[in-house]
Each structure stands twice: as structure tokens, then as C-alpha cells.
Design a protein around this motif. Structure first.
Motif, PDB file in Angstrom:
ATOM      1  N   PRO A  89      25.858 -60.223  20.005  1.00  0.00           N
ATOM      2  CA  PRO A  89      24.777 -60.020  19.037  1.00  0.00           C
ATOM      3  C   PRO A  89      23.542 -59.445  19.723  1.00  0.00           C
ATOM      4  O   PRO A  89      23.245 -59.767  20.885  1.00  0.00           O
ATOM      5  N   ALA A  90      22.817 -58.589  19.025  1.00  0.00           N
ATOM      6  CA  ALA A  90      21.619 -57.975  19.595  1.00  0.00           C
ATOM      7  C   ALA A  90      20.584 -59.025  19.985  1.00  0.00           C
ATOM      8  O   ALA A  90      19.866 -58.873  20.977  1.00  0.00           O
ATOM      9  N   SER A  91      20.498 -60.118  19.202  1.00  0.00           N
ATOM     10  CA  SER A  91      19.509 -61.167  19.477  1.00  0.00           C
ATOM     11  C   SER A  91      19.771 -61.838  20.822  1.00  0.00           C
ATOM     12  O   SER A  91      18.835 -62.135  21.576  1.00  0.00           O
ATOM     13  N   LYS A  92      21.025 -62.091  21.134  1.00  0.00           N
ATOM     14  CA  LYS A  92      21.358 -62.685  22.438  1.00  0.00           C
ATOM     15  C   LYS A  92      21.239 -61.641  23.548  1.00  0.00           C
ATOM     16  O   LYS A  92      20.797 -61.938  24.663  1.00  0.00           O
ATOM     17  N   THR A 152       4.672 -57.954  27.545  1.00  0.00           N
ATOM     18  CA  THR A 152       6.042 -57.487  27.329  1.00  0.00           C
ATOM     19  C   THR A 152       7.026 -58.645  27.156  1.00  0.00           C
ATOM     20  O   THR A 152       8.154 -58.420  26.710  1.00  0.00           O
ATOM     21  N   THR A 153       6.597 -59.874  27.482  1.00  0.00           N
ATOM     22  CA  THR A 153       7.487 -61.015  27.241  1.00  0.00           C
ATOM     23  C   THR A 153       7.708 -61.238  25.746  1.00  0.00           C
ATOM     24  O   THR A 153       8.625 -61.962  25.357  1.00  0.00           O
ATOM     25  N   ALA A 154       6.887 -60.606  24.918  1.00  0.00           N
ATOM     26  CA  ALA A 154       7.083 -60.721  23.464  1.00  0.00           C
ATOM     27  C   ALA A 154       8.245 -59.852  22.985  1.00  0.00           C
ATOM     28  O   ALA A 154       8.722 -60.041  21.860  1.00  0.00           O
ATOM     29  N   THR A 155       8.704 -58.920  23.823  1.00  0.00           N
ATOM     30  CA  THR A 155       9.769 -58.000  23.399  1.00  0.00           C
ATOM     31  C   THR A 155      11.042 -58.725  22.973  1.00  0.00           C
ATOM     32  O   THR A 155      11.600 -58.410  21.910  1.00  0.00           O
ATOM     33  N   PRO A 156      11.561 -59.696  23.756  1.00  0.00           N
ATOM     34  CA  PRO A 156      12.760 -60.382  23.271  1.00  0.00           C
ATOM     35  C   PRO A 156      12.534 -61.155  21.979  1.00  0.00           C
ATOM     36  O   PRO A 156      13.458 -61.275  21.174  1.00  0.00           O
ATOM     37  N   LEU A 157      11.319 -61.658  21.764  1.00  0.00           N
ATOM     38  CA  LEU A 157      11.031 -62.358  20.506  1.00  0.00           C
ATOM     39  C   LEU A 157      11.077 -61.379  19.334  1.00  0.00           C
ATOM     40  O   LEU A 157      11.617 -61.691  18.267  1.00  0.00           O
ATOM     41  N   VAL A 158      10.521 -60.182  19.549  1.00  0.00           N
ATOM     42  CA  VAL A 158      10.606 -59.143  18.520  1.00  0.00           C
ATOM     43  C   VAL A 158      12.064 -58.741  18.307  1.00  0.00           C
ATOM     44  O   VAL A 158      12.507 -58.506  17.178  1.00  0.00           O
ATOM     45  N   GLY A 159      12.822 -58.666  19.420  1.00  0.00           N
ATOM     46  CA  GLY A 159      14.234 -58.317  19.319  1.00  0.00           C
ATOM     47  C   GLY A 159      15.030 -59.310  18.493  1.00  0.00           C
ATOM     48  O   GLY A 159      15.891 -58.926  17.691  1.00  0.00           O
ATOM     49  N   ILE A 160      14.742 -60.597  18.678  1.00  0.00           N
ATOM     50  CA  ILE A 160      15.433 -61.644  17.911  1.00  0.00           C
ATOM     51  C   ILE A 160      15.086 -61.519  16.423  1.00  0.00           C
ATOM     52  O   ILE A 160      15.966 -61.554  15.559  1.00  0.00           O
ATOM     53  N   ALA A 161      13.790 -61.363  16.132  1.00  0.00           N
ATOM     54  CA  ALA A 161      13.362 -61.219  14.742  1.00  0.00           C
ATOM     55  C   ALA A 161      13.937 -59.952  14.114  1.00  0.00           C
ATOM     56  O   ALA A 161      14.391 -59.956  12.960  1.00  0.00           O
ATOM     57  N   GLY A 162      13.951 -58.854  14.898  1.00  0.00           N
ATOM     58  CA  GLY A 162      14.483 -57.598  14.392  1.00  0.00           C
ATOM     59  C   GLY A 162      15.960 -57.690  14.071  1.00  0.00           C
ATOM     60  O   GLY A 162      16.424 -57.159  13.054  1.00  0.00           O
ATOM     61  N   ALA A 163      16.713 -58.377  14.929  1.00  0.00           N
ATOM     62  CA  ALA A 163      18.149 -58.538  14.690  1.00  0.00           C
ATOM     63  C   ALA A 163      18.407 -59.376  13.443  1.00  0.00           C
ATOM     64  O   ALA A 163      19.362 -59.127  12.705  1.00  0.00           O
ATOM     65  N   ALA A 164      17.559 -60.365  13.223  1.00  0.00           N
ATOM     66  CA  ALA A 164      17.716 -61.202  12.024  1.00  0.00           C
ATOM     67  C   ALA A 164      17.426 -60.405  10.760  1.00  0.00           C
ATOM     68  O   ALA A 164      18.140 -60.505   9.760  1.00  0.00           O
ATOM     69  N   ILE A 165      16.382 -59.563  10.810  1.00  0.00           N
ATOM     70  CA  ILE A 165      15.976 -58.805   9.623  1.00  0.00           C
ATOM     71  C   ILE A 165      16.891 -57.605   9.375  1.00  0.00           C
ATOM     72  O   ILE A 165      17.344 -57.368   8.253  1.00  0.00           O
ATOM     73  N   LEU A 166      17.178 -56.854  10.443  1.00  0.00           N
ATOM     74  CA  LEU A 166      17.916 -55.598  10.286  1.00  0.00           C
ATOM     75  C   LEU A 166      19.430 -55.787  10.255  1.00  0.00           C
ATOM     76  O   LEU A 166      20.139 -55.024   9.594  1.00  0.00           O
TER      77      LEU A 166
END
Length: 304
Positions: free
Chosen positions: A95-98, A252-266
Motif C-alpha cells: 500500500p502507498a501509505s505503508k 519534510t517529516t510531514a511528507t509521510p503524513l501527507v502520503g498516508i492521508a493522500g492514500a486514504a483519500i485517493l
């Protein structure tokens, strides 16, 4: 290129974090339609054309000095080629989030490897940060989060972790490099080398691509090449001139958090508690390691 006002610089930095975070979901979708090598190669071609236009219009298109050739090859091969291909390959099964959380363990590997190579000193904050990050890695790889009975899932996780390590090796080398041209001016040459290597490798491994093009696929490639690569790297080069390195490193540590949220939404990927806990540990670990690194550099500067 002049420095930006703080407000504009912060705005651009938020764009970078969003662009990189969302790009993991975009890559996850791309590899469902196109093999990983060709996915990375096509994206690289798009980025190359975009960069040529930007640097040409801004008079930043220069021939690299021979002393910059090693860093051009380092970034092109370790980050733009090896990292990109390993991530794209790993996301076929993961999964993209992981994937984004595993991929952004890079600063932890830098914190651990640099002292072993004599390139840095392992301070208490950096050691604590690395240990927190490794605990987060264990959490995200626990059997309740990763299906260890599925060889493909394990392979995917291993590929993304190896990608993070290859990026870490690149960062360690970059720190020691004495730049002649600016990172932005060298970016197009790095992308050019990566594009050639990726295209030749993809042709040898997979033959000519047989892609069923659609507007969705075109838009995904345009996002990955122009937004996730060209715009993000250009914006980051501008941000680095206007915001402290500590702020950008921590931001930039916020990037994985955005990635997790993005994977959930998209992509509709579920957000389980083990993923959230692992992400929190890894982000905190990176922040501690970054603060320790900056503290060490500050002390070295004070001593002259």
C-alpha cells in the motif's frame, strides 16, 4: 534567483510537501498500468523536458564543471534511478501509505551509517532518534500490519527499505561534495543521466513499452513528472535559499503524513493504528536525529 519572502517561502514549502506526499499514491497507480522501469523512465522524460524549459527561460542552463560530475552521477544513479525503480517496484505489492512511511526512513539510515563511515559523530539525540525510528520500523513490519506469509508483500517492503538506504548513501556523499554549480543547475544533468539509464534498462528488461494510454494515465504521468519532480525540486531549491536548513529538514517529516492521508483519500487505503503509531515514531525519530545533527554542526561552527 533571489531569496523569497518568508510567507512565499513557507507557501512553496507546503507545495513541496504536498507534491511529494501525493506522488506516492500517483506512483502506486502508475505501476498498475506500466512496468516500474518504464514508469520511472517516462516520468523522467517528462521531467527532463520540463526542466529544460524552466532552466532555459531562467538562464540557469549551464555545462557542469568536471568537479561536479561525481555528484551528478551519484544523484542520478542512487536517487533518481535506484530509489525510483525500487519504490515503483515495491509499490506494486505494498500500500502507498505503508510505502511512504518506509521510504522516509532515509534520515534514520543516514544517522546510523554516517558515523560508521567516519562522516559524522553519533550524538545522544541522533542515537535516540535512530532508535525511535527503528522501533517504528518494527511496528510497521509487525505481522499484524504486514502479511509475512505473502512473499510479494515482504519483497515490496524490502524494496522500499532498500530504496531508502540507497537515498541515504546518496545524501552522505552529497554532504561531502564541494558544489561548483548550484543544485538546481545540476538537476537537469542528473535527470538526463537517469533518463538514459532508465530508458536503456527498461528496453533491455521489458522491451519497448506496450501502454494502453488514457487521459487518466496521461494526467498521472504529468503529475509525477511535472508536479512531483520538476515543480517540487524547483520549489525546494528556492525554499532552501529562504528558510533555514533545520526548518526544511524538520518540515519534510510531514511528507509521510501527507502520503498516508493522500492514500486514504485517493486510493481508499485504510489507516490502521499500527501505521499511525509507526509513522509517529519514525517522524519523531527523524526530528530528533535532525536536531542532533544541527546541534553538532552548530558546535563545530562555533569552534571554527
Amino acid at each position: 534567483m533571489n531569496s523569497l519572502s518568508p510567507r512565499v517561502a513557507v507557501g512553496l514549502f507546503l507545495i513541496v510537501v504536498l507534491a511529494w506526499g501525493i506522488n506516492w499514491s500517483v506512483t502506486k497507480q502508475l505501476v498498475q498500468f506500466v512496468p516500474p522501469l518504464w514508469s520511472a523512465a517516462i516520468r523522467s522524460w517528462i521531467a527532463l523536458i520540463g526542466l529544460a524549459a524552466i532552466l532555459g527561460l531562467s538562464n540557469n542552463l549551464v555545462i557542469p564543471d568536471r568537479r561536479d560530475i561525481p555528484v551528478v552521477l551519484s544523484v542520478a544513479l542512487l536517487h533518481m534511478t535506484l530509489f525510483s525503480v525500487l519504490v515503483a517496484s515495491g509499490l506494486r505489492f505494498l500500500p502507498a501509505s505503508k510505502g511512504v512511511v518506509l521510504g522516509y526512513t532515509t534520515p534514520l539510515w543516514v544517522a546510523l551509517a554516517a558515523p560508521l563511515l567516519g562522516k559524522d559523530t553519533l550524538t545522544a539525540p541522533k542515537l535516540a532518534g535512530a532508535l525511535l525510528g527503528l522501533i517504528g520500523l518494527v511496528v510497521i513490519l509487525n505481522p499484524a500490519s504486514i502479511d509475512w506469509t505473502n512473499a510479494n508483500v515482504v519483497l515490496g517492503a524490502g524494496m522500499v527499505i532498500l530504496a531508502a538506504i540507497s537515498w541515504a548513501a546518496n545524501i552522505i556523499y552529497i554532504r561531502a561534495h564541494r558544489w561548483i554549480a548550484s543544485p538546481l543547475q545540476l538537476l537537469i544533468w542528473q535527470v538526463l543521466v537517469a533518463t538514459i539509464v532508465l530508458s536503456v534498462s527498461a528496453t533491455i528488461a521489458d522491451g519497448l513499452p506496450h501502454v494502453e494510454w488514457s487521459w487518466r494515465l496521461v494526467l498521472l504521468f504529468l503529475y509525477s513528472g511535472l508536479i512531483g519532480t520538476v515543480l517540487a525540486y524547483w520549489a525546494m531549491s528556492m525554499v532552501n535559499k529562504s528558510i533555514s536548513a533545520l526548518t526544511t529538514s524538520l518540515g519534510t517529516t510531514a511528507t509521510p503524513l501527507v502520503g498516508i492521508a493522500g492514500a486514504a483519500i485517493l486510493l481508499g487505503e485504510p489507516i490502521d493504528m499500527s501505521l499511525v503509531f509507526a509513522a509517529a515514531l519514525i517522524v519523531t525519530g527523524i526530528a530528533l536525529a535532525t536536531l542532533g545533527d544541527r546541534l553538532l554542526r552548530g558546535q563545530a561552527t562555533a569552534r571554527g
